[in-house]
Design an enzyme around this catalytic site. Structure first.
Site, PDB file in Angstrom:
ATOM      1  N   ASN A   1       0.823  -1.195   0.000  1.00 25.42           N
ATOM      2  CA  ASN A   1       0.000   0.000   0.000  1.00 25.42           C
ATOM      3  C   ASN A   1       0.866   1.259   0.000  1.00 25.42           C
ATOM      4  O   ASN A   1       1.033   1.906  -1.038  1.00 25.42           O
ATOM      5  CB  ASN A   1      -0.955  -0.007   1.201  1.00 25.42           C
ATOM      6  CG  ASN A   1      -1.962   1.129   1.145  1.00 25.42           C
ATOM      7  OD1 ASN A   1      -1.862   2.000   0.299  1.00 25.42           O
ATOM      8  ND2 ASN A   1      -2.912   1.115   2.041  1.00 25.42           N
ATOM      9  N   ASP A   2       1.467   1.575   1.149  1.00 26.85           N
ATOM     10  CA  ASP A   2       2.208   2.834   1.257  1.00 26.85           C
ATOM     11  C   ASP A   2       3.356   2.940   0.254  1.00 26.85           C
ATOM     12  O   ASP A   2       3.680   4.034  -0.192  1.00 26.85           O
ATOM     13  CB  ASP A   2       2.741   2.990   2.684  1.00 26.85           C
ATOM     14  CG  ASP A   2       1.613   3.167   3.683  1.00 26.85           C
ATOM     15  OD1 ASP A   2       0.577   3.744   3.294  1.00 26.85           O
ATOM     16  OD2 ASP A   2       1.756   2.729   4.834  1.00 26.85           O
ATOM     17  N   VAL A   3       3.958   1.800  -0.109  1.00 26.69           N
ATOM     18  CA  VAL A   3       5.107   1.863  -1.017  1.00 26.69           C
ATOM     19  C   VAL A   3       4.684   2.185  -2.446  1.00 26.69           C
ATOM     20  O   VAL A   3       5.529   2.319  -3.329  1.00 26.69           O
ATOM     21  CB  VAL A   3       5.933   0.556  -1.009  1.00 26.69           C
ATOM     22  CG1 VAL A   3       6.510   0.293   0.364  1.00 26.69           C
ATOM     23  CG2 VAL A   3       5.118  -0.631  -1.476  1.00 26.69           C
TER      24      VAL A   3
END
Lengths: 102, 465
Positions: free
Chosen positions: B393-395
């Site tokens: 997700n965040d990456v």
């Protein structure tokens, strides 16, 4: 000049080994970072040497017995790591395969 | 055995350990490297057995029992452990090295003559300092790794636990350890040694509990480094070259991995250690997101990928949790049969430890030459037809590049949004660990696939087949 303390020699080995470690680890491919951690685990269990010395103490008095028993537990812990670390690394490394040429 | 000969054999063991690490520069060499490591360890053990002289039957019994019990447990664990559980296992192994260091230091305190470091109560000053530092670092590694293990294994919540005034507590503990070490030099009482041990055990605990689950790649690497420094310090006490060399290797290895992980998150090492990240999940959660997202089914995803020329798969921790790697490889095989070019893109901090995703993909028999690191593949998203984001997700969050207000601003991310279509598998609309909304969900070229990573991938496999 007076004699050099043997500690300085060991310190020299240590500092040089840090540099060796630095260059060797940077050359490790990121894909193998997990096996790197498990193999460093296995090799740092060479602390088993200290455990074996403690177990081998001649038990003449109470403090010798304390060392012997502490050494025995350290030996178990280090053996878990040696066998576990090397074998799990071997298992992981065996999984890395290249694309089959067709 | 002659002491000089023993010293040379220990040096040989040290060199073999260097070879073991050197082998990891490529997967082909790595297997023989690992064998070198095993040979080095065997040399070190046999040398010690000879060097410590004649032994009575009881001692031999203890040695074989210790090796058999520990070795048996280790071998069984190594064989049975699931690849997804590697981060926990590594944390557990670190804790053992830490505890072994504590025990060996204690043994040296009670029988200094066996280690050639003086007589009881009159241990050489250098040795006392090395011993105190070794036991302190060992004890910190032990409890710290236990906490890391509990967080990774789910015995403990991954959320950071913030004690009030924790920095002051840590500084006080550290100060007391240093003070006791100085006192220990002059008054060689065992209680001082044990006081150092107990304070260090507490310090290991208080250092790691404030660090959140997603920072675990750094923590695991850091504890790896600590276990090395502990081994090196014990090596100084034991005057053993193999241990000093190994400790230095492991210490620098862990330090480099920590550095790589921090860089992968664009965080400073200090801010990770200070902890607390990922705690404010509620931050900014006051605004309920109402923008529409495009949703799709497994059939839609299968159709899109079948007609693509190239697909890049972006795995993350969610893939490990769902054990989706085997289904993923099946999907990739079917796509390849359709003539689609499939590759994998790995972010440095994907997963819970360095290289976590690579191991899982290797386990599922994904050839390692289809798997690429961030800097090698990032430019190819622009030419890709589909980016298949599974469990990451965040990456992938583009706001790390565009929004200076974002907590992850400046973190290197995979440019998945440049692909023609982004297929994003996710269980629900929740945000990632950092509690950050992912801009990607609302883009026109993103199709959300709401499901468990494994079930969705299996669904796609079915639709393709």
């Amino acid at each position: 000049m007076e004699a050099i303390d043997p500690f300085i020699f060991r310190l020299s080995i240590f500092v040089l080994a840090c540099f060796v470690g630095y260059y060797v680890v940077w050359s490790v491919t990121p894909a193998l970072h997990t096996p790197l951690m498990s193999v460093t685990n296995a090799i740092s269990s060479v602390i088993v040497v200290g455990a074996l010395i403690a177990v081998s103490v001649t038990a003449l008095n109470d403090s010798a017995w304390i060392s012997k028993i502490l050494g025995f537990f350290a030996l178990i812990l280090a053996s878990v790591n040696i066998f576990g670390g090397f074998l799990v690394t071997q298992r992981m490394l065996a999984m890395y395969k290249k694309k089959e040429k067709k | 055995m002659n002491a000089n000969l023993a010293a040379i054999l220990y040096l040989v063991a040290g060199v073999l350990f260097i070879q073991a690490l050197r082998g990891l520069s490529n997967p082909e060499m790595s297997r023989s490297g690992n064998r070198n490591g095993m040979i080095g360890m065997a040399i070190a053990i046999v040398t010690t057995l000879f060097a410590t002289g004649l032994k009575d039957p009881l001692t031999w019994g203890m040695i074989f029992a210790g090796l058999a019990i520990g070795g048996g447990l280790g071998a069984v664990t190594a064989r049975r452990i699931a690849m997804t559980a590697m981060p926990q296992l590594v944390a557990f192994f670190h804790s053992l090295v830490g505890l072994a260091a504590v025990l060996v230091a204690a043994a040296a305190l009670y029988s200094p003559e066996a280690y050639n470091i003086g007589l009881p109560g009159e241990i050489h000053t250098f040795s006392i300092i090395e011993m105190s530092l070794g036991v302190a670092v060992g004890a910190i590694t032990f409890t710290g790794s236990i906490i890391a293990f509990a967080k990774l294994n789910g015995n403990m919540s991954g959320a950071p636990i913030l004690l009030p005034a924790r920095h002051i507590i840590n500084l006080l503990l550290l100060g007391s350890i240093v003070g006791l070490t100085i006192y220990f030099i002059s008054a060689q009482e065992p209680w001082i040694f044990w006081a150092i041990t107990v304070l260090s055990l507490i310090l290991g605990f208080t250092l790691i509990i404030p660090i959140g689950g997603a920072d675990m790649p750094v923590v695991v690497s850091m504890l790896n480094s600590y276990s090395g420094w502990a081994a090196a310090l014990i090596g100084f006490t034991l005057e053993n070259t193999a241990l000093i060399i190994t400790g230095a290797l492991v210490g620098s290895s862990g330090a480099i991995l920590s550095y790589i992980m921090c860089k992968g998150m664009n965080r400073s090492f200090i801010s990770v250690i200070a902890g607390g990240f990922g705690g404010e999940v509620a931050a900014g959660g006051g605004v309920v997101e109402t923008r529409p997202v495009k949703q799709g089914s497994a059939e839609d995803a299968a159709f899109i990928m079948k007609n693509a020329a190239s697909v890049i798969i972006v795995p993350g921790y969610g893939m490990a949790v769902a054990q989706a790697q085997h289904a993923l490889r099946e999907m990739a095989d079917l796509l390849k049969k359709e003539g689609v070019k499939v590759s994998y893109a790995i972010h440095p901090v994907a997963g819970r430890m360095p290289g976590h995703m690579n191991v899982l993909l290797a386990e599922a028999s994904v050839p390692y030459d289809e798997v690429f690191e961030l800097e090698d593949i990032n430019s190819q998203f622009a030419q890709a037809d589909v980016a298949y984001v599974i469990g990451a997700n965040d990456v992938t969050n583009p706001s790390a590049k565009t929004n200076p207000q974002s907590p992850i601003y400046g973190m290197p991310v995979l440019d998945v949004e440049k692909a023609k279509t982004v297929l994003f598998i996710k269980r629900g609309m929740g945000s990632g660990y950092a509690g950050i909304e992912n801009e990607l969900f609302f883009r026109d070229n993103t199709m959300m696939l709401f499901a468990d990573a494994k079930k969705m991938t299996e669904g796609i496999v079915k639709a393709l087949g």
